[in-house]
Motif scaffolding. Structure first.
Motif, PDB file in Angstrom:
ATOM      1  N   THR A 235       0.967  -1.137   0.104  1.00  0.00           N
ATOM      2  CA  THR A 235      -0.015   0.059   0.076  1.00  0.00           C
ATOM      3  C   THR A 235       0.983   1.332   0.081  1.00  0.00           C
ATOM      4  O   THR A 235       2.086   1.158   0.384  1.00  0.00           O
ATOM      5  CB  THR A 235      -0.844   0.004   1.318  1.00  0.00           C
ATOM      6  OG1 THR A 235      -0.055   0.381   2.211  1.00  0.00           O
ATOM      7  CG2 THR A 235      -1.766  -1.177   1.429  1.00  0.00           C
ATOM      8  N   LEU A 236       0.205   2.391  -0.293  1.00  0.00           N
ATOM      9  CA  LEU A 236       1.081   3.612  -0.434  1.00  0.00           C
ATOM     10  C   LEU A 236       1.466   3.876   0.987  1.00  0.00           C
ATOM     11  O   LEU A 236       2.538   4.356   1.388  1.00  0.00           O
ATOM     12  CB  LEU A 236       0.429   4.959  -0.835  1.00  0.00           C
ATOM     13  CG  LEU A 236       0.014   4.668  -2.459  1.00  0.00           C
ATOM     14  CD1 LEU A 236      -1.021   5.735  -2.851  1.00  0.00           C
ATOM     15  CD2 LEU A 236       1.343   4.601  -3.356  1.00  0.00           C
ATOM     16  N   ALA A 237       0.588   3.828   2.073  1.00  0.00           N
ATOM     17  CA  ALA A 237       0.876   3.844   3.376  1.00  0.00           C
ATOM     18  C   ALA A 237       2.361   3.232   3.923  1.00  0.00           C
ATOM     19  O   ALA A 237       2.961   3.737   4.561  1.00  0.00           O
ATOM     20  CB  ALA A 237      -0.319   3.622   4.192  1.00  0.00           C
ATOM     21  N   GLU A 238       2.241   1.840   3.232  1.00  0.00           N
ATOM     22  CA  GLU A 238       3.176   1.145   3.995  1.00  0.00           C
ATOM     23  C   GLU A 238       4.615   1.552   3.263  1.00  0.00           C
ATOM     24  O   GLU A 238       5.654   1.449   3.680  1.00  0.00           O
ATOM     25  CB  GLU A 238       3.091  -0.464   3.396  1.00  0.00           C
ATOM     26  CG  GLU A 238       2.094  -1.065   4.141  1.00  0.00           C
ATOM     27  CD  GLU A 238       1.801  -2.173   3.713  1.00  0.00           C
ATOM     28  OE1 GLU A 238       1.079  -3.550   4.233  1.00  0.00           O
ATOM     29  OE2 GLU A 238       1.784  -2.421   2.379  1.00  0.00           O
ATOM     30  N   GLN A 239       4.506   2.233   2.151  1.00  0.00           N
ATOM     31  CA  GLN A 239       5.809   3.018   1.447  1.00  0.00           C
ATOM     32  C   GLN A 239       5.966   4.363   2.130  1.00  0.00           C
ATOM     33  O   GLN A 239       6.796   5.154   1.534  1.00  0.00           O
ATOM     34  CB  GLN A 239       5.638   3.038   0.073  1.00  0.00           C
ATOM     35  CG  GLN A 239       5.395   1.739  -0.802  1.00  0.00           C
ATOM     36  CD  GLN A 239       5.133   1.912  -2.142  1.00  0.00           C
ATOM     37  OE1 GLN A 239       5.763   2.598  -2.955  1.00  0.00           O
ATOM     38  NE2 GLN A 239       4.120   1.254  -2.549  1.00  0.00           N
ATOM     39  N   GLY A 240       5.329   4.817   3.142  1.00  0.00           N
ATOM     40  CA  GLY A 240       5.400   6.257   3.862  1.00  0.00           C
ATOM     41  C   GLY A 240       4.699   7.340   3.227  1.00  0.00           C
ATOM     42  O   GLY A 240       4.807   8.419   3.447  1.00  0.00           O
ATOM     43  N   ILE A 241       3.712   6.969   2.291  1.00  0.00           N
ATOM     44  CA  ILE A 241       2.774   8.084   1.549  1.00  0.00           C
ATOM     45  C   ILE A 241       1.392   7.799   2.406  1.00  0.00           C
ATOM     46  O   ILE A 241       0.812   6.970   2.025  1.00  0.00           O
ATOM     47  CB  ILE A 241       2.924   7.795   0.015  1.00  0.00           C
ATOM     48  CG1 ILE A 241       3.947   7.804  -0.542  1.00  0.00           C
ATOM     49  CG2 ILE A 241       1.777   8.769  -0.468  1.00  0.00           C
ATOM     50  CD1 ILE A 241       4.159   7.567  -1.761  1.00  0.00           C
ATOM     51  N   ALA A 242       1.148   8.743   3.234  1.00  0.00           N
ATOM     52  CA  ALA A 242      -0.029   8.507   4.097  1.00  0.00           C
ATOM     53  C   ALA A 242      -1.124   9.345   3.568  1.00  0.00           C
ATOM     54  O   ALA A 242      -1.148  10.174   2.435  1.00  0.00           O
ATOM     55  CB  ALA A 242       0.425   9.097   5.518  1.00  0.00           C
ATOM     56  N   GLY A 243      -2.453   8.995   3.952  1.00  0.00           N
ATOM     57  CA  GLY A 243      -3.572   9.750   3.594  1.00  0.00           C
ATOM     58  C   GLY A 243      -4.162   9.707   2.124  1.00  0.00           C
ATOM     59  O   GLY A 243      -4.950  10.342   1.750  1.00  0.00           O
ATOM     60  N   VAL A 244      -3.744   8.516   1.544  1.00  0.00           N
ATOM     61  CA  VAL A 244      -4.175   8.343   0.161  1.00  0.00           C
ATOM     62  C   VAL A 244      -4.779   6.776   0.032  1.00  0.00           C
ATOM     63  O   VAL A 244      -4.391   6.075  -0.137  1.00  0.00           O
ATOM     64  CB  VAL A 244      -3.108   8.261  -0.779  1.00  0.00           C
ATOM     65  CG1 VAL A 244      -3.490   8.216  -2.309  1.00  0.00           C
ATOM     66  CG2 VAL A 244      -2.054   9.359  -0.599  1.00  0.00           C
ATOM     67  N   GLU A 245      -6.231   6.911   0.330  1.00  0.00           N
ATOM     68  CA  GLU A 245      -6.996   5.835   0.256  1.00  0.00           C
ATOM     69  C   GLU A 245      -8.366   6.279  -0.693  1.00  0.00           C
ATOM     70  O   GLU A 245      -8.961   6.974  -0.439  1.00  0.00           O
ATOM     71  CB  GLU A 245      -7.420   5.534   1.651  1.00  0.00           C
ATOM     72  CG  GLU A 245      -6.159   4.670   2.676  1.00  0.00           C
ATOM     73  CD  GLU A 245      -6.719   4.067   3.848  1.00  0.00           C
ATOM     74  OE1 GLU A 245      -8.062   3.908   4.070  1.00  0.00           O
ATOM     75  OE2 GLU A 245      -5.852   3.958   4.706  1.00  0.00           O
ATOM     76  N   SER A 246      -8.476   5.314  -1.285  1.00  0.00           N
ATOM     77  CA  SER A 246      -9.735   5.474  -2.249  1.00  0.00           C
ATOM     78  C   SER A 246     -10.372   4.084  -2.667  1.00  0.00           C
ATOM     79  O   SER A 246      -9.705   3.150  -2.830  1.00  0.00           O
ATOM     80  CB  SER A 246      -9.156   5.769  -3.693  1.00  0.00           C
ATOM     81  OG  SER A 246     -10.328   6.123  -4.575  1.00  0.00           O
TER      82      SER A 246
END
Length: 320
Positions: A235-246
């Motif tokens: 997931t983007l969060a696992e890559q350090g990119i927070a707050g991107v969920e759709s």
């Protein structure tokens, strides 16, 4: 024996009523889709229609009414009789995004529909062309920041889920990315594969085939968790990119005023249909997550997403 004078008209009236009831019972259920045949929503509708018809003991016909960002289909169902014979299989857009984009909708998203059940969840995945050197989303961002000009990220239109996911991604990463709206997802995918666009935030069901064929490369999931259809893709969060969920879920709605008994019967039929192992397997292979809900849960989801997307659209001043 001579029939009494009043008996014949009475028998004819009973027969007529019986025929009318039989005709009503035999009337097909129309499952209205706001997109053309062959797309993800249409595919889910056609996967659901046959098992749903078996459970209901009725014929279920998929009826495509594309155009105007889903407004044509939504308005049609909103104005249909509230008898359970006309249903709307919709993505999140028509009921949770359009209210923030348009001031003159021909229907009221909050009051013209009776929620029946969510059908599937659809994760959004960030994809690039197979030849793109980026190994994941964070690597893509680093390369974009070092590039001489902003990479072009396509979407299926202003205010679409791919566009809104991109806006969240830009907010989180501060990456210099250029939004390029297209008229549809298929055109974006073709350009990403051909190298004319750098990337795309697409619904997993809409790009799973190209990912499996090796023409698209997944760099990260805009979802709360990893997906079985894309093992190993973080997931983007696992890559350090927070707050991107759709989550571009698809759900079943009936016209407002449909009786609670009819809604309950439809909800039960959806749950039974989705519990069929063959149906579940077909949808999961397609990249969708089977996710039935109660009508109340769906109503709460629509309201929560309406607030979420309205906040983003207002804050970013997104206009169609």
């Amino acid at each position: 024996m001579t029939m009494p004078r009043l008996a014949l008209p009475l028998l004819l009236a009973v027969a007529s009523a019986s025929l009318s009831g039989a005709s009503l019972a035999a009337e097909p259920v129309r499952l209205v889709v706001a997109f053309t045949p062959g797309g993800p929503v249409d595919t889910v509708a056609r996967s659901l229609s046959e098992p749903l018809g078996k459970v209901l003991g009725r014929t279920v016909i998929v009826e495509n009414r594309p155009g105007a960002n889903g407004n044509i289909a939504a308005s049609y169902v909103a104005k249909a009789p509230a008898d359970g014979n006309t249903l709307f299989l919709t993505s999140v857009g028509a009921v949770a995004i359009s209210p923030a984009l348009y001031t003159n909708l021909p229907y009221d998203p909050a009051n013209d529909f009776a929620p029946v059940s969510r059908v599937v969840n659809n994760a959004t995945v960030f994809v690039v062309g197979a030849s793109n050197p980026a190994t994941d989303a964070t690597d893509f961002v680093a390369r974009a920041q070092a590039a001489g000009q902003p990479p072009a990220i396509g979407s299926s239109g202003v205010g679409s889920i791919p566009h809104l996911a991109l806006e969240m991604f830009r907010d989180s990463t501060q990456a210099p990315l250029m939004h390029v709206p297209y008229k549809g997802a298929s055109q974006v995918v073709a350009d990403v594969i051909g190298g004319h666009a750098a990337g795309f935030f697409g619904d997993l069901p809409g790009v799973i085939g190209q990912i499996q064929a090796g023409t698209l490369k997944p760099l990260g999931l805009a979802s709360a968790q990893q997906q079985a259809a894309l093992p190993g893709v973080r997931t983007l969060a696992e890559q350090g990119i927070a707050g991107v969920e759709s989550n571009n879920w698809y759900a079943l709605l009936a016209p407002a005023g449909t009786s609670a008994e009819t809604v309950a019967a439809l909800n039960k039929a959806v749950r039974e249909s989705l519990a069929d192992p063959a149906v579940k397997s077909r949808l999961e292979a397609f990249g969708a997550e089977v996710a039935p809900s109660s009508p109340e849960e769906l109503a709460a989801l629509i309201e929560a997403d309406r607030r979420k997307w309205t906040d983003l659209i207002t804050r970013k001043n997104i206009q169609p």
